[in-house]
Design an enzyme around this catalytic site. Structure first.
Site, PDB file in Angstrom:
ATOM      1  N   CYS A  26       0.866  -1.169   0.000  1.00  0.00           N
ATOM      2  CA  CYS A  26       0.000   0.000   0.000  1.00  0.00           C
ATOM      3  C   CYS A  26       0.906   1.223   0.000  1.00  0.00           C
ATOM      4  O   CYS A  26       2.027   1.167  -0.494  1.00  0.00           O
ATOM      5  CB  CYS A  26      -0.944  -0.009   1.206  1.00  0.00           C
ATOM      6  SG  CYS A  26      -0.103  -0.101   2.807  1.00  0.00           S
ATOM      7  N   ALA A  27       0.467   2.333   0.569  1.00  0.00           N
ATOM      8  CA  ALA A  27       1.257   3.559   0.514  1.00  0.00           C
ATOM      9  C   ALA A  27       2.517   3.476   1.358  1.00  0.00           C
ATOM     10  O   ALA A  27       3.513   4.154   1.070  1.00  0.00           O
ATOM     11  CB  ALA A  27       0.413   4.749   0.974  1.00  0.00           C
TER      12      ALA A  27
END
Length: 474
Positions: A26-27
């Protein structure tokens, strides 16, 4: 810091490439699903250079790295020899009904794993859509783009295309989670959006399948219907795999899936999913109208703990259920804006009050990342949970900002990590909404900064190990 080396070291710790079942990111987190948990070197999880924190959550081994996570991911993907993130062992022939070869873990972990697997791969497209819309809003407000121009028309439908075809995108990711052929799953999503069906819905035309009434509803931008459809279709495909003769399996298995799923999708599962989505949207609208301060205050307060345990992903289905129904969301945008800014303010206050050069440099970096990038995990693991008394200050600041957001009626019109840079996602039909967002930001920043700066925070004159935090929480 060589983040490619960080990724390879993380791969080694989880048992090497032969032990990886699925790889995503993810981020800020590099996420591994492993085949054999016993091969993971648990003692070395938190000793990987460049990793802020390692944890086991939602059936995954997650390494919190920060904005440079993509470098780690690419290094591991190159080493394993994959392009899309999934190791090539997700065949319907050998998958369990859940889409995983082992269904260990409690129901909460399974639910979090399903939500993460379905929604996280789609987030970059959703964020791109949100930021394009925000940029377009700015350009039109500044009279740089005319709403009647071709540029406006093209940019608008490009941004809206992600939401219009969201069922197709979610069909692809759901297929990976449930262990189904992606092509078939995407076909199931596409048929819900076909112009003939959409036109019939718009015209109020009644349709039926062998006498079974079809609920005439638009599935564009919906979330729950396609997930239900792909989940059931995965069982139908596995049934065909098990009972059809090998000589005809390749041809007749897709036919079996479609014959069963067409009436089920249009007459049963689609309507059930649509009703569930409408119910969620109605509940959120009711909360907004009757207790408007509740959700933003709650999210703003407990967001650090949600991020810590990976629970922040649970809000994603609710966000898009509300957005598809009313065009904006109040589930996470207002509260997370307050929290993200509070995290940045806390790190900045620590940078200014600490006498340790290393702490000051790291705190300034994490503050910038949180304030301008909306990425808070470096701040959470690096400082909020690292120094005593900082976590309560962040929670109070987030609660103060969230309370104002709720009472003022702040909403978010597009999705992106809440930050100073992404404030345009709060620009929409209500011209005053952006100023509500700015005030929310200011309140969260000032309250948290003052508290952290003046409240005694031990050990700010020396570097301490991150491990103490999670052990203390446990």
């Amino acid at each position: 810091m060589d983040y490619r080396e960080t990724g390879l070291k993380a791969l080694e710790v989880v048992g090497g490439k032969d032990n990886v079942k699925n790889l995503t990111h993810c981020a800020t987190r590099l996420r591994f699903e492993v085949k054999d948990r016993s091969k993971v070197d648990l003692e070395k999880l938190n000793s990987v250079p460049g990793v802020l924190k390692a944890l086991e959550s939602a059936g995954q081994f997650q390494f919190v790295i920060g904005p440079s996570v993509n470098e780690c991911y690419q290094a591991v993907a190159d080493e394993i020899g994959i392009a899309g993130g999934a190791v090539d062992d997700n065949h319907p022939e050998d998958m369990a009904p859940s889409g995983k070869k082992d269904d260990k873990g409690n129901l909460v972990q399974k639910a979090l794993g399903l939500i993460s697997g379905i929604f996280i791969p789609v987030l970059p497209a959703l964020i791109a859509s949100g930021m394009i819309k925000a940029l377009l809003t700015i350009l039109t407000r500044m009279s740089l783009v005319n709403t009647e121009s071709g540029v406006y028309t093209i940019i608008t439908f490009v941004a809206d295309s992600v939401f219009y075809f969201l069922p197709v995108l979610l069909a692809a990711t759901s297929a990976k989670v449930f262990g189904m052929s992606q092509g078939l799953a995407m076909m199931l999503g596409a048929m819900l959006l076909h112009p003939t069906f959409s036109n019939a819905v718009s015209a109020g035309t009644s349709l039926d399948i062998f006498g079974l009434s079809v609920r005439m509803t638009s599935y564009s931008a919906t979330v729950i219907p396609i997930i239900l459809i792909v989940w059931v279709a995965s069982y139908v495909e596995k049934f065909g795999t098990r009972f059809l003769p090998d000589v005809v399996k390749y041809v007749f298995r897709p036919l079996l899936v479609m014959i069963v799923m067409i009436p089920l999708s249009f007459c049963v599962l689609g309507p059930i999913g649509a009703i569930m989505g409408d119910g969620l949207a109605a509940l959120l609208t009711w909360l907004q109208n009757t207790i408007p301060w509740l959700l933003p205050t709650f999210i703003g307060t407990i967001a650090p703990l949600m991020v810590l345990f990976g629970l922040n992903n649970c809000t994603i289905p609710l966000i898009y259920a509300q957005m598809s129904a009313v065009g904006y969301e109040t589930v996470a945008g207002p509260g997370m804006l307050a929290h993200n800014i509070a995290e940045g303010a806390a790190s900045l206050a620590l940078a200014l009050k600490s006498k340790d050069t290393t702490i000051r440099q790291e705190a300034l970096t994490t503050s910038f990342t949180a304030l301008f990038g909306g990425i808070t995990e470096p701040a959470i693991y690096g400082f909020t949970l690292r120094f005593k008394n900082v976590l309560p200050c962040v929670m109070i600041g987030g609660a103060a900002g969230g309370l104002f957001a709720g009472l003022s009626g702040l909403v978010r019109y597009a999705t992106a990590a809440p930050s100073i840079v992404t404030l345009p996602t709060y620009m929409g039909e209500d011209p005053s909404n952006i100023w509500k967002a700015v005030a929310t930001l200011a309140i969260a920043f000032v309250v948290t900064f003052v508290l952290v700066f003046f409240v005694k925070t031990e050990d700010t004159n020396k570097v301490i190990k991150n491990d103490a935090v999670t052990n203390e929480l446990k």
